[in-house]
Design an enzyme around this catalytic site. Sequence first.
Site, short mmCIF file in Angstrom:
data_model
loop_
_atom_site.label_atom_id
_atom_site.label_comp_id
_atom_site.label_asym_id
_atom_site.label_seq_id
_atom_site.Cartn_x
_atom_site.Cartn_y
_atom_site.Cartn_z
N HIS A 168 -100.06 25.73 -14.56
CA HIS A 168 -99.23 26.37 -13.53
C HIS A 168 -97.74 26.19 -13.72
O HIS A 168 -96.96 26.72 -12.93
CB HIS A 168 -99.61 25.85 -12.15
N LYS A 186 -89.53 30.27 0.03
CA LYS A 186 -90.37 29.59 -0.97
C LYS A 186 -89.95 28.14 -0.93
O LYS A 186 -88.97 27.79 -0.27
CB LYS A 186 -90.16 30.20 -2.36
N ARG A 187 -90.68 27.25 -1.60
CA ARG A 187 -90.25 25.85 -1.64
C ARG A 187 -88.82 25.76 -2.18
O ARG A 187 -88.42 26.57 -3.03
CB ARG A 187 -91.21 25.03 -2.51
N LYS A 236 -85.68 27.46 -8.55
CA LYS A 236 -85.81 28.71 -7.78
C LYS A 236 -84.45 29.26 -7.34
O LYS A 236 -84.36 30.37 -6.82
CB LYS A 236 -86.73 28.49 -6.57
N THR A 273 -96.11 34.18 -6.44
CA THR A 273 -97.01 35.07 -5.73
C THR A 273 -96.31 35.63 -4.49
O THR A 273 -96.69 36.67 -3.98
CB THR A 273 -98.30 34.35 -5.28
N LYS A 290 -96.43 39.48 -2.54
CA LYS A 290 -96.62 39.73 -1.10
C LYS A 290 -95.55 40.68 -0.59
O LYS A 290 -95.84 41.61 0.18
CB LYS A 290 -96.57 38.42 -0.32
C1 LIG Z 1 -97.06 32.69 -1.16
C2 LIG Z 1 -96.51 31.44 -0.59
C3 LIG Z 1 -95.77 30.56 -1.40
C4 LIG Z 1 -95.46 30.86 -2.84
O1 LIG Z 1 -94.21 31.54 -2.89
P1 LIG Z 1 -93.41 31.72 -4.26
O2 LIG Z 1 -92.28 32.60 -3.87
O3 LIG Z 1 -94.34 32.35 -5.24
O4 LIG Z 1 -92.96 30.35 -4.65
C5 LIG Z 1 -95.27 29.40 -0.83
N1 LIG Z 1 -95.49 29.12 0.47
C6 LIG Z 1 -96.18 29.93 1.27
C7 LIG Z 1 -96.38 29.55 2.70
C8 LIG Z 1 -96.72 31.12 0.77
O5 LIG Z 1 -97.43 31.91 1.59
#
Ligand SMILES: *Cc1c(COP(=O)(O)O)cnc(C)c1O
Length: 853
Positions: A376, A567-568, A573, A675, A679
């Site tokens: 990952h 995101k985190r 990032k 991911t 979305k």
């Molecule tokens: C999808 C999702 C992530 C992953 O987000 P990335 O932008 O791919 O890092 C992190 N936290 C939550 C709550 C999510 O639904």
Amino acid sequence: MAAPLTDQEKRKQISIRGIVGVENVAELKKGFNRHLHFTLVKDRNVATPRDYYFALAHTVRDHLVGRWIRTQQFYYETDPKRVYYLSLEFYMGRTLQNTMINLGLQNACDEAIYQLGLDMEDLEEMEEDAGLGNGGLGRLAACFLDSMATLGLAAYGYGIRYEYGIFNQKIKNGWQVEEADDWLRHGNPWEKARPEYMLPVHFYGRVEESKEGAKWVDTQVVLAMPYDTPIPGYMNNTVNTMRLWSARAPNDFNLMDFNVGDYIQAVLDRNLAENISRVLYPNDNFFEGKELRLKQEYFVVAATLQDIIRRFKNSKKGFSGPVSFDSFPEKVAIQLNDTHPAMAIPELMRVFVDIEKLDWDTAWAITKRTFAYTNHTVLPEALERWPIGLLETLLPRHLQIIYRINQGHLDEISALFPEDMDRMRRMSLIEEDGGKRVNMAHLCIVGSHAVNGVAEIHSNIIKTDVFRDFSELEPEKFQNKTNGITPRRWLLLCNPGLAELIAEAIGEEYVKDLSQLQKLNELVDDDTFIRDVSKVKQDNKEKFSQYLEKEYMVEINPSSMFDVHVKRIHEYKRQLLNCLHIVTMYNRIRKNPKAPFVPRTVIIGGKAAPGYHMAKMIIKLITAVGEVVNKDPVVGSKLKVIYLENYRVSLAEKVIPATDLSEQISTAGTEASGTGNMKFMLNGALTIGTMDGANVEMAEEAGEENMFIFGMRVEDVAEMDAQGYDAMTYYQKIPELKQAIDQINSGFFCPKQPELFKDVTNMLFNHDRFKVFADYEDYIKCQEKVNELYQNPREWTKMVIKNIAASGKFSSDRTITDYATEVWGVEPTDLKIPPPNEPREALDETARALREK
Ligand SMILES: *Cc1c(COP(=O)(O)O)cnc(C)c1O
């Protein structure tokens, strides 16, 4: 003109969520009242909104039970190959609405709750998120469970039932403050404890060698108690199982020998054993070599393998004689979600060799054919490298087994590359430099028949860079499986308006076959469709604005562009790059207050690992900049900065459908897939992003001209690493960058503590591994192009439609189909298991049809 529809009425119109049916509604109301009375022991005078949520949850759960039992019977009788998805994280979020959708009960439940005089959304808001994950990796596991059930695979998720999930984030004075996530406080109606299937897990002890072989003795035992959660497929009557283990002390814990006489202390010490499943480690993409974490990793693995082997042996019922494990890989596939469950490899070898008395080579051949490993990340700080000393104490027999695996592995390398000592050192499972450690990724590669990255670009980096030696040795092992998201949660559930609009346009089949979204390309010039798509987005933005106003008392302008970066929080990032854009916009407004400006609301959210200092400073910087920008009368409503507190699955479901612009701006080569990006694409946002992770494939699907792509490509980053990255040259060359950095550095955004952000600016100048300044200029220019298009709503929405139409590839149904056929050796099926109210023969019929396929 008719009055605008209320949310209640809108939900009622939606057709893809099941037929209402009068008897159905009556039955649900009866169930609800029965549970309120008998399960919750309340009447409507004293019931709280939470009681109503639980009453509905139990009512919906009742509809799962028969399907769950029947699905498991069906698997027992037809004995298909089982798929086991092992993961330290399952970031499930809420379950109620997802269950209603997958069972086709949503409309009937809406009607029942409405007739009872209650508000469905209020009830849904009472449910706690199951936050048993950090971010993308854990959410991927959750999406996969939904897809595996929907595709009719005999699949199981195995993990840990953490008593405390990912912490709740509070923002106080602009700083992150963590609070414990006591998610089980009010009980969990979706789980079923199975104390009767409790299993022992051993730790510590020593190895006794004899002529019968090695024996692990004098161990300490902790019990693993399974809790099962049903995983319904979408409209196919399949209900799979997620089994999470909880640590229990044995009743004689610490009461045996040395502790006699201190009964009270011995009972209190039971906590020590039960701490194993107490709390989720809150690191995303970061390895912290703590003993308790290693205990968690082995705990889930040891309990799960006992379960898998028991189920395998049980399926051999009726056969006499000793069990043969030759067919094990034909009946069992185990997928390792990163290296976190890597100890499953030596553990299966231990069971085969020490307990089942298989010879080493037979055991090793079976083991390799059973496991597959998903990588990952390529960030070195995230790769698990456990110190030998820790393993020797906690799992002495496993360390011996790892050494023996390594011996065979190095023998193979030296046969192929004689005298190549450096290659042996690079490929060894044991790293020698600076304290001996076991490289868990190397263990996983050697112990698996398939290794995959999670997007094309990431899989290529794995092959040519991080695991190059291994792919030279066994190129056929290495694969790509581009990540995906489940369209049930990430469209039907979170964006009913868009889901329904699409269903009206192209029919309902797309929910199970997302590639059908392509059909929307025929509507890119359809004025009505363009208007409807833009209307759905506007409605979502207004609803989200109301939510923010109600929950946080912040007011935002729903006609401004919603620019979202959730995101985190992590340096790679590059939330800092976004922050520099905000400061640049602010400076431009102040410099020229009368000039036209495309109004923006920048929404940034995400949790920082509690021990990650720089990530916490990034949050403080964003909130400090927001404080100044939001209060400046010159800025007015042109620019607002919102820090979205406590970003989690249920909040993602609210903000993503309301987004115009999705920020996916990691340094090329650092984000394995992402991911979140998918979305947003599915929910009608446009993406500003780098050529990183799955962004590359999104651009491939939608056409580069339909995304806002900027910045260095991986090759450029590699070139810059070779030449040496010098932040100062960008700072001196780009006046607006200089101005922004000078402001941050001089305390412009925190006059009371002018030194506060020195750590941040010092990092950006002197040791920025992620080269923020190098992409600044191109990013700002790209944002200007975003503004230009946003001023033309029709062209903007046309591009949105093209993106939605191109997002079909990113369904986790596609990802799982690829794993099933190319890694696990199982076939997805669109067969529907007959519902529990049909006679048993119907089940046999389905089984026959499946055999004939
Ligand atoms: C999808 C999702 C992530 C992953 O987000 P990335 O932008 O791919 O890092 C992190 N936290 C939550 C709550 C999510 O639904």
